[in-house]
Design a protein around this motif. Structure first.
Motif, short mmCIF file in Angstrom:
data_model
loop_
_atom_site.label_atom_id
_atom_site.label_comp_id
_atom_site.label_asym_id
_atom_site.label_seq_id
_atom_site.Cartn_x
_atom_site.Cartn_y
_atom_site.Cartn_z
N SER A 32 9.58 -8.57 -8.88
CA SER A 32 9.75 -8.95 -10.29
C SER A 32 10.08 -7.66 -11.03
CB SER A 32 8.49 -9.61 -10.85
OG SER A 32 7.60 -8.66 -11.40
N THR A 34 8.25 -6.13 -12.99
CA THR A 34 7.04 -5.31 -13.19
C THR A 34 6.56 -4.77 -11.86
OG1 THR A 34 5.66 -7.31 -13.07
CG2 THR A 34 6.34 -6.54 -15.27
N ASN A 61 -9.68 -15.47 -9.37
CA ASN A 61 -9.25 -15.07 -10.70
C ASN A 61 -8.15 -16.01 -11.12
OD1 ASN A 61 -10.53 -12.88 -11.80
ND2 ASN A 61 -9.27 -11.39 -10.73
N PRO A 62 -8.06 -16.35 -12.41
CA PRO A 62 -6.90 -17.15 -12.80
C PRO A 62 -5.61 -16.35 -12.58
CG PRO A 62 -8.08 -16.33 -14.71
CD PRO A 62 -8.91 -15.96 -13.52
N LEU A 63 -4.54 -17.05 -12.23
CA LEU A 63 -3.27 -16.41 -11.90
C LEU A 63 -2.24 -16.66 -13.00
CD1 LEU A 63 -3.04 -17.48 -8.15
CD2 LEU A 63 -4.01 -15.39 -9.11
N ILE A 64 -1.20 -15.83 -13.03
CA ILE A 64 -0.10 -16.04 -13.96
C ILE A 64 0.86 -17.07 -13.37
CG2 ILE A 64 1.87 -14.93 -15.12
CD1 ILE A 64 0.22 -12.30 -15.04
N VAL A 98 -1.34 -16.02 -22.79
CA VAL A 98 -2.46 -16.90 -22.43
C VAL A 98 -2.58 -17.94 -23.53
CG1 VAL A 98 -4.95 -17.05 -22.06
CG2 VAL A 98 -3.63 -15.18 -21.03
N THR A 117 -7.35 -22.64 -20.42
CA THR A 117 -6.18 -21.88 -20.83
C THR A 117 -5.35 -21.56 -19.59
OG1 THR A 117 -7.45 -19.85 -20.64
CG2 THR A 117 -7.25 -20.80 -22.84
N ALA A 141 1.62 -16.35 -9.23
CA ALA A 141 1.84 -15.10 -8.50
C ALA A 141 1.00 -13.97 -9.06
CB ALA A 141 3.33 -14.71 -8.53
N GLU A 180 2.23 -3.65 -14.54
CA GLU A 180 2.09 -5.09 -14.73
C GLU A 180 2.37 -5.50 -16.17
OE1 GLU A 180 -0.67 -3.50 -13.04
OE2 GLU A 180 -1.26 -4.90 -11.42
N SER A 181 2.71 -6.78 -16.35
CA SER A 181 3.07 -7.30 -17.67
C SER A 181 1.93 -7.13 -18.67
CB SER A 181 3.42 -8.79 -17.55
OG SER A 181 2.30 -9.54 -17.10
N ILE A 183 -0.54 -8.63 -21.20
CA ILE A 183 -1.12 -9.98 -21.32
C ILE A 183 -1.75 -10.11 -22.70
CG2 ILE A 183 -2.73 -11.68 -20.40
CD1 ILE A 183 -2.64 -10.30 -17.74
N ARG A 195 -4.44 -7.23 -21.60
CA ARG A 195 -4.03 -6.14 -20.70
C ARG A 195 -2.83 -5.44 -21.32
NH1 ARG A 195 -2.28 -7.58 -14.63
NH2 ARG A 195 -0.35 -8.26 -15.64
N ILE A 220 -11.01 -7.96 -19.79
CA ILE A 220 -9.65 -7.61 -19.41
C ILE A 220 -9.40 -7.80 -17.92
CG2 ILE A 220 -7.92 -5.79 -19.39
CD1 ILE A 220 -9.51 -4.42 -21.61
N PRO A 223 -11.47 -12.19 -16.19
CA PRO A 223 -12.19 -13.18 -16.99
C PRO A 223 -12.94 -14.17 -16.11
CG PRO A 223 -9.84 -13.64 -16.99
CD PRO A 223 -10.03 -12.31 -16.34
O1 TXA Z 1 3.43 -8.20 -14.07
C1 TXA Z 1 2.62 -9.07 -13.74
O2 TXA Z 1 1.95 -9.67 -14.57
C2 TXA Z 1 2.48 -9.38 -12.23
C3 TXA Z 1 3.79 -10.01 -11.79
C4 TXA Z 1 3.74 -10.47 -10.35
O3 TXA Z 1 4.12 -11.09 -12.65
N1 TXA Z 1 1.37 -10.24 -11.99
C5 TXA Z 1 0.06 -9.82 -12.11
O4 TXA Z 1 -0.87 -10.78 -11.76
O5 TXA Z 1 -0.25 -8.72 -12.48
P1 TXA Z 1 -2.41 -10.46 -11.48
O6 TXA Z 1 -3.00 -11.71 -10.90
O7 TXA Z 1 -2.54 -9.23 -10.64
O8 TXA Z 1 -3.01 -10.26 -12.90
C6 TXA Z 1 -3.10 -11.35 -13.78
C7 TXA Z 1 -4.18 -11.16 -14.80
C8 TXA Z 1 -5.56 -11.17 -14.18
O9 TXA Z 1 -6.30 -10.05 -14.63
C9 TXA Z 1 -6.15 -12.45 -14.71
O10 TXA Z 1 -7.55 -12.36 -14.85
C10 TXA Z 1 -5.42 -12.63 -16.03
O11 TXA Z 1 -4.13 -12.22 -15.73
N2 TXA Z 1 -5.40 -14.04 -16.45
C11 TXA Z 1 -4.77 -15.07 -15.84
N3 TXA Z 1 -5.02 -16.24 -16.47
C12 TXA Z 1 -5.81 -15.95 -17.51
C13 TXA Z 1 -6.43 -16.72 -18.54
N4 TXA Z 1 -6.28 -18.05 -18.62
N5 TXA Z 1 -7.19 -16.07 -19.46
C14 TXA Z 1 -7.35 -14.72 -19.39
N6 TXA Z 1 -6.80 -13.94 -18.44
C15 TXA Z 1 -6.06 -14.54 -17.51
#
Ligand code: TXA
Ligand code: MG
Length: 313
Positions: A32, A34, A61-64, A98, A117, A141, A180-181, A183, A195, A220, A223
């Motif tokens: 991606s 990022t 952990n919740p995913l994006i 989110v 959420t 992912a 990473e993106s 958030i 984030r 951060i 969650p």
């Molecule tokens: O750049 C990015 O965001 C990358 C690329 C692959 O898209 N993805 C990434 O995903 O960094 P991950 O899983 O490593 O981090 C996602 C973060 C986690 O810290 C998670 O807790 C938070 O997003 N998150 C996901 N859903 C959430 C929610 N409903 N509320 C609060 N935080 C959430």
């Protein structure tokens, strides 16, 4: 778990193969803008469970959820006017919103860790966009690293931690941002920066026309780690091999219950069914008992969630 990991260039044949594997419920590492992500069909709980199995993450952990267009974003989440302004300016790009989950969202409960959420991002990277389009589903992912390792910005980084644990890595070269993106949670009257990342907080506030609040410490990183998150109202008793009078028993394997995580004792199926089973149990109003789940592989994350559900409050 696949024995050998294939590395294919991010060209049409590789993209088609990635989409085929994703539709078959497998996680695939993809570039991606990022970092590399480990992408699976967000609408398939067992596919999402295989992400956790590959990463060896001991908790959920919740995913994006990655989408290719606004229409899909709208089926997954409720975008109000502020989110629409952010999407119009920063999507596609390294910004994750989110938002309240949409009623009847197609996203599996495991992808949002049972939260109300959902984190949504429309990526800009042409390879990831092509994979989403070819798979025809939104992709859950996280970063494509094993638990506890740093986020990968090249296919070689992905292989260094996930070789033998995923069927395919699509090699699209180095990622652009390497970070990473950003958030941000859109909460009606304010934004909350969960984030920091490539899109600066003050630009978000200006675009959304809402004040930006900093996240509370601890929210951060994870969650999903808060003990009180998604705990059922009723008391929960773990390692139950039979039902006490008046209890609702969630079975596993040989322990049959009112419901089961997996009659065959399959941890991927159990992870995929976990949040729905807890919600069904909670809806009965009865005290909840849960059969023992083996403390290995995905069982670690399942037991982590069950222990949080059972923690005294
Ligand atoms: O750049 C990015 O965001 C990358 C690329 C692959 O898209 N993805 C990434 O995903 O960094 P991950 O899983 O490593 O981090 C996602 C973060 C986690 O810290 C998670 O807790 C938070 O997003 N998150 C996901 N859903 C959430 C929610 N409903 N509320 C609060 N935080 C959430
Ligand atoms: Mg990560």
């Amino acid at each position: 778990m696949p024995a050998a990991t294939r590395l294919l260039p991010a060209e049409p044949a590789g993209i088609r193969e990635a989409a085929r594997l994703i539709r078959a419920g497998e996680p695939v590492a993809v570039p991606s803008e990022t970092v590399y992500g480990l992408a699976a069909d967000a609408t398939n709980g067992e596919a999402v469970a295989r992400i956790y199995a590959a990463k060896g993450r001991p908790s959920f952990n919740p995913l994006i959820v990655h989408v290719a267009d606004l229409e899909t974003a709208g089926r997954v989440a409720r975008l109000g006017p502020a989110a629409e302004r952010l999407a119009a300016r920063f999507w596609p790009g390294p910004l994750t919103l989110v938002l309240p989950a949409q009623a009847n969202s197609p996203v599996a409960a495991l992808a949002t860790a049972g939260l109300a959420t959902v984190a949504v991002r429309m990526p800009a990277h042409p390879v990831l966009r092509a994979v989403i389009a070819a798979a025809g589903v939104p992709l859950a992912a996280p970063s494509a690293n094993a638990s506890g390792r740093i986020s990968p910005t090249t296919a070689a980084h992905v292989l260094a931690s996930l070789d033998g644990r995923v069927p395919l890595v699509l090699d699209g070269g180095g990622t652009g941002h390497g970070l990473e993106s950003t958030i941000v949670a859109v909460e009606g009257d304010a934004l909350r920066l969960l984030r920091p990342g490539p899109v600066a907080g003050d630009l978000l506030a200006e675009t959304a026309g809402l004040p930006l609040r900093a996240a509370e410490a601890g929210v951060i990183a994870a969650p999903g780690q808060l003990a009180s998150h998604y705990a059922p109202d009723a008391p929960v008793r773990l390692n139950a091999v039979e039902r006490n009078t008046g209890e609702w028993l969630i079975g596993f394997g040989a322990v049959a219950g009112d419901d089961t995580l997996s009659a065959g004792g399959d941890l991927v199926e159990a992870a995929a069914r976990l949040f729905a089973a807890l919600h069904r149990a909670d809806a009965t109003g009865l005290p909840i008992a849960v059969a023992p789940v083996p403390e290995s592989g995905l069982g670690l994350a399942i037991n982590d969630r069950l222990q949080r559900a059972a923690a005294p409050r």
